[in-house]
Design a protein around this motif. Sequence first.
Motif, mmCIF file in Angstrom:
data_model
loop_
_atom_site.group_PDB
_atom_site.id
_atom_site.type_symbol
_atom_site.label_atom_id
_atom_site.label_comp_id
_atom_site.label_asym_id
_atom_site.label_seq_id
_atom_site.Cartn_x
_atom_site.Cartn_y
_atom_site.Cartn_z
ATOM 1 N N UNK A 61 18.255 7.900 -2.168
ATOM 2 C CA UNK A 61 16.667 7.954 -1.816
ATOM 3 C C UNK A 61 16.155 8.723 -3.067
ATOM 4 N N UNK A 62 16.715 9.590 -3.716
ATOM 5 C CA UNK A 62 16.049 10.211 -5.023
ATOM 6 C C UNK A 62 15.698 8.945 -6.110
ATOM 7 N N UNK A 63 16.622 8.143 -6.425
ATOM 8 C CA UNK A 63 16.475 7.103 -7.221
ATOM 9 C C UNK A 63 15.402 6.031 -6.902
ATOM 10 N N UNK A 64 15.292 5.858 -5.300
ATOM 11 C CA UNK A 64 14.299 5.013 -5.095
ATOM 12 C C UNK A 64 13.001 5.685 -4.946
ATOM 13 N N UNK A 65 12.983 6.904 -4.608
ATOM 14 C CA UNK A 65 11.653 7.649 -4.890
ATOM 15 C C UNK A 65 11.012 7.605 -6.280
ATOM 16 N N UNK A 123 0.392 3.645 -1.673
ATOM 17 C CA UNK A 123 0.966 3.575 -0.677
ATOM 18 C C UNK A 123 2.548 3.474 -0.792
ATOM 19 N N UNK A 124 2.910 3.079 -1.998
ATOM 20 C CA UNK A 124 4.417 2.845 -2.644
ATOM 21 C C UNK A 124 5.019 4.265 -2.847
ATOM 22 N N UNK A 125 4.257 5.047 -2.983
ATOM 23 C CA UNK A 125 4.862 6.563 -3.604
ATOM 24 C C UNK A 125 5.262 7.256 -2.354
ATOM 25 N N UNK A 126 4.654 7.751 -1.337
ATOM 26 C CA UNK A 126 5.105 8.410 -0.339
ATOM 27 C C UNK A 126 6.000 7.535 0.603
ATOM 28 N N UNK A 127 7.117 8.068 0.950
ATOM 29 C CA UNK A 127 8.311 7.437 1.783
ATOM 30 C C UNK A 127 7.835 6.878 3.005
ATOM 31 N N UNK A 128 6.884 7.519 3.530
ATOM 32 C CA UNK A 128 6.358 7.242 4.908
ATOM 33 C C UNK A 128 5.259 5.793 5.122
ATOM 34 N N UNK A 129 4.899 5.598 3.883
ATOM 35 C CA UNK A 129 3.972 4.301 3.561
ATOM 36 C C UNK A 129 4.607 3.377 2.863
ATOM 37 N N UNK A 130 5.650 3.638 2.225
ATOM 38 C CA UNK A 130 6.396 2.604 1.413
ATOM 39 C C UNK A 130 6.626 1.427 1.744
ATOM 40 N N UNK A 131 6.917 1.058 2.848
ATOM 41 C CA UNK A 131 6.992 -0.460 3.489
ATOM 42 C C UNK A 131 5.837 -0.878 3.443
ATOM 43 N N UNK A 132 4.758 -0.356 3.769
ATOM 44 C CA UNK A 132 3.505 -0.925 3.833
ATOM 45 C C UNK A 132 3.034 -1.252 2.455
ATOM 46 N N UNK A 182 14.064 -3.816 -3.198
ATOM 47 C CA UNK A 182 14.827 -2.908 -2.623
ATOM 48 C C UNK A 182 13.962 -1.932 -1.464
ATOM 49 N N UNK A 183 12.743 -1.870 -1.766
ATOM 50 C CA UNK A 183 11.919 -1.132 -0.649
ATOM 51 C C UNK A 183 11.888 -1.867 0.617
ATOM 52 N N UNK A 184 11.677 -3.084 0.547
ATOM 53 C CA UNK A 184 11.710 -4.202 1.733
ATOM 54 C C UNK A 184 12.873 -4.320 2.305
ATOM 55 N N UNK A 185 13.960 -4.362 1.671
ATOM 56 C CA UNK A 185 15.465 -4.343 2.237
ATOM 57 C C UNK A 185 15.600 -3.051 2.870
ATOM 58 N N UNK A 186 15.380 -1.921 2.178
ATOM 59 C CA UNK A 186 15.690 -0.687 2.923
ATOM 60 C C UNK A 186 14.764 -0.421 4.117
ATOM 61 N N UNK A 187 13.633 -1.040 4.373
ATOM 62 C CA UNK A 187 12.737 -0.717 5.366
ATOM 63 C C UNK A 187 12.635 -2.331 6.163
ATOM 64 N N UNK A 188 13.571 -2.913 6.408
ATOM 65 C CA UNK A 188 13.426 -4.037 7.060
ATOM 66 C C UNK A 188 13.274 -3.857 8.612
ATOM 67 N N UNK A 189 13.790 -2.905 9.118
ATOM 68 C CA UNK A 189 13.518 -2.439 10.379
ATOM 69 C C UNK A 189 12.215 -2.478 10.887
ATOM 70 N N UNK A 190 11.516 -1.892 9.906
ATOM 71 C CA UNK A 190 9.980 -1.601 10.202
ATOM 72 C C UNK A 190 9.162 -3.051 9.957
ATOM 73 N N UNK A 191 9.788 -3.882 9.670
ATOM 74 C CA UNK A 191 9.127 -5.378 9.503
ATOM 75 C C UNK A 191 9.406 -6.259 10.773
#
Length: 126
Positions: free
Chosen positions: A3-7, A66-75, A111-120
């Motif tokens: 998660x730190x690397x992704x951030x 939107x990409x920077x904070x984890x909460x809005x990264x998927x959007x 990576x972000x899309x795959x990591x957040x696939x459940x949100x989509x």
Amino acid sequence: MKSKILFILCLLTGLLFINAGLDKFFHYMPVPKDMPDKMVKAGMAFMEIGWLMPLVGAIEVLGGLLLIPGRTRALGAIVILPVLTGILLACISMAPSALPIAFALIAVIFWVIIDNRGKYLPMIGK
């Protein structure tokens, strides 16, 4: 650790898109001297369409923010995806030397899309 690397990658990618978007409004970055003529001509043609560059710039800034904070990264990843598709197509057709940068950006966004696939999944009806 993941998660730190992704951030960090999302922070850098987000800042890159914010910078690129702001440049479309304020034109503070010089055009590289080694930019292919086809790319310069295409950029000039896009600027002739008065609303296109401000629209792309606004999408880049919004997506980067939107990409920077984890909460809005998927959007943010979904907002950036069409712009990134245009970047990839421009690199393929006019500036193949820029493909490594495009592929790096694509890797972060995927990576972000795959990591957040459940949100989509609700968006596609599953």
